[in-house]
Design a protein around this motif. Sequence first.
Motif, PDB file in Angstrom:
ATOM      1  N   VAL A 127       0.829  -1.210   0.000  1.00  0.00           N
ATOM      2  CA  VAL A 127       0.000   0.000   0.000  1.00  0.00           C
ATOM      3  C   VAL A 127       0.867   1.266   0.000  1.00  0.00           C
ATOM      4  N   PHE A 128       1.937   1.251   0.791  1.00  0.00           N
ATOM      5  CA  PHE A 128       2.801   2.431   0.888  1.00  0.00           C
ATOM      6  C   PHE A 128       3.947   2.397  -0.123  1.00  0.00           C
ATOM      7  N   GLU A 129       3.863   1.470  -1.044  1.00  0.00           N
ATOM      8  CA  GLU A 129       4.811   1.387  -2.166  1.00  0.00           C
ATOM      9  C   GLU A 129       6.266   1.422  -1.704  1.00  0.00           C
ATOM     10  N   GLY A 130       6.561   0.649  -0.652  1.00  0.00           N
ATOM     11  CA  GLY A 130       7.929   0.554  -0.157  1.00  0.00           C
ATOM     12  C   GLY A 130       8.341   1.625   0.831  1.00  0.00           C
ATOM     13  N   ASP A 131       7.454   2.575   1.117  1.00  0.00           N
ATOM     14  CA  ASP A 131       7.787   3.661   2.049  1.00  0.00           C
ATOM     15  C   ASP A 131       7.396   3.353   3.489  1.00  0.00           C
ATOM     16  N   MET A 132       6.979   2.133   3.795  1.00  0.00           N
ATOM     17  CA  MET A 132       6.646   1.724   5.163  1.00  0.00           C
ATOM     18  C   MET A 132       7.952   1.310   5.833  1.00  0.00           C
ATOM     19  N   THR A 133       8.491   2.169   6.688  1.00  0.00           N
ATOM     20  CA  THR A 133       9.775   1.887   7.331  1.00  0.00           C
ATOM     21  C   THR A 133       9.589   0.936   8.513  1.00  0.00           C
ATOM     22  N   ASP A 134      10.692   0.391   9.001  1.00  0.00           N
ATOM     23  CA  ASP A 134      10.635  -0.442  10.200  1.00  0.00           C
ATOM     24  C   ASP A 134      10.113   0.361  11.387  1.00  0.00           C
ATOM     25  N   GLN A 135      10.452   1.658  11.462  1.00  0.00           N
ATOM     26  CA  GLN A 135       9.943   2.509  12.543  1.00  0.00           C
ATOM     27  C   GLN A 135       8.435   2.693  12.420  1.00  0.00           C
ATOM     28  N   ASP A 136       7.932   2.911  11.192  1.00  0.00           N
ATOM     29  CA  ASP A 136       6.484   3.002  10.983  1.00  0.00           C
ATOM     30  C   ASP A 136       5.802   1.710  11.442  1.00  0.00           C
ATOM     31  N   TRP A 137       6.404   0.585  11.088  1.00  0.00           N
ATOM     32  CA  TRP A 137       5.848  -0.719  11.461  1.00  0.00           C
ATOM     33  C   TRP A 137       5.812  -0.861  12.981  1.00  0.00           C
ATOM     34  N   ASP A 138       6.896  -0.492  13.660  1.00  0.00           N
ATOM     35  CA  ASP A 138       6.934  -0.567  15.125  1.00  0.00           C
ATOM     36  C   ASP A 138       5.826   0.273  15.745  1.00  0.00           C
TER      37      ASP A 138
END
Length: 97
Positions: A38-49
């Motif tokens: 959905v975020f086209e690769g812009d979902m960082t590990d920090q966003d995921w956390d």
Amino acid sequence: MTGISIGDSGGPGRIVLLHTADLDASVRAAVRSLLDEVFEGDMTDQDWDHALGGVHALAWEGAELVGHASLVQRRLLHGGRALRAGYVEGVGVRAGR
């Protein structure tokens, strides 16, 4: 899958509510994969956390995860007082849905 389920599997879809602690590895991987798409690769590990540690709303069409959002409790300090707030994190819906 444990948790609260809304809708039945015979209908167009269902929503399942689960705490992060109740997400098994395959569902957790499906959520991360969906958000990466959905975020086209812009979902960082920090966003995921930030999306973990609360209640997840998982939208399913059959066995396919098509949407996700989580509500995570945060503590805010204002005027010397601690306030509880809920942050909505990791919201994503598969294209075409």
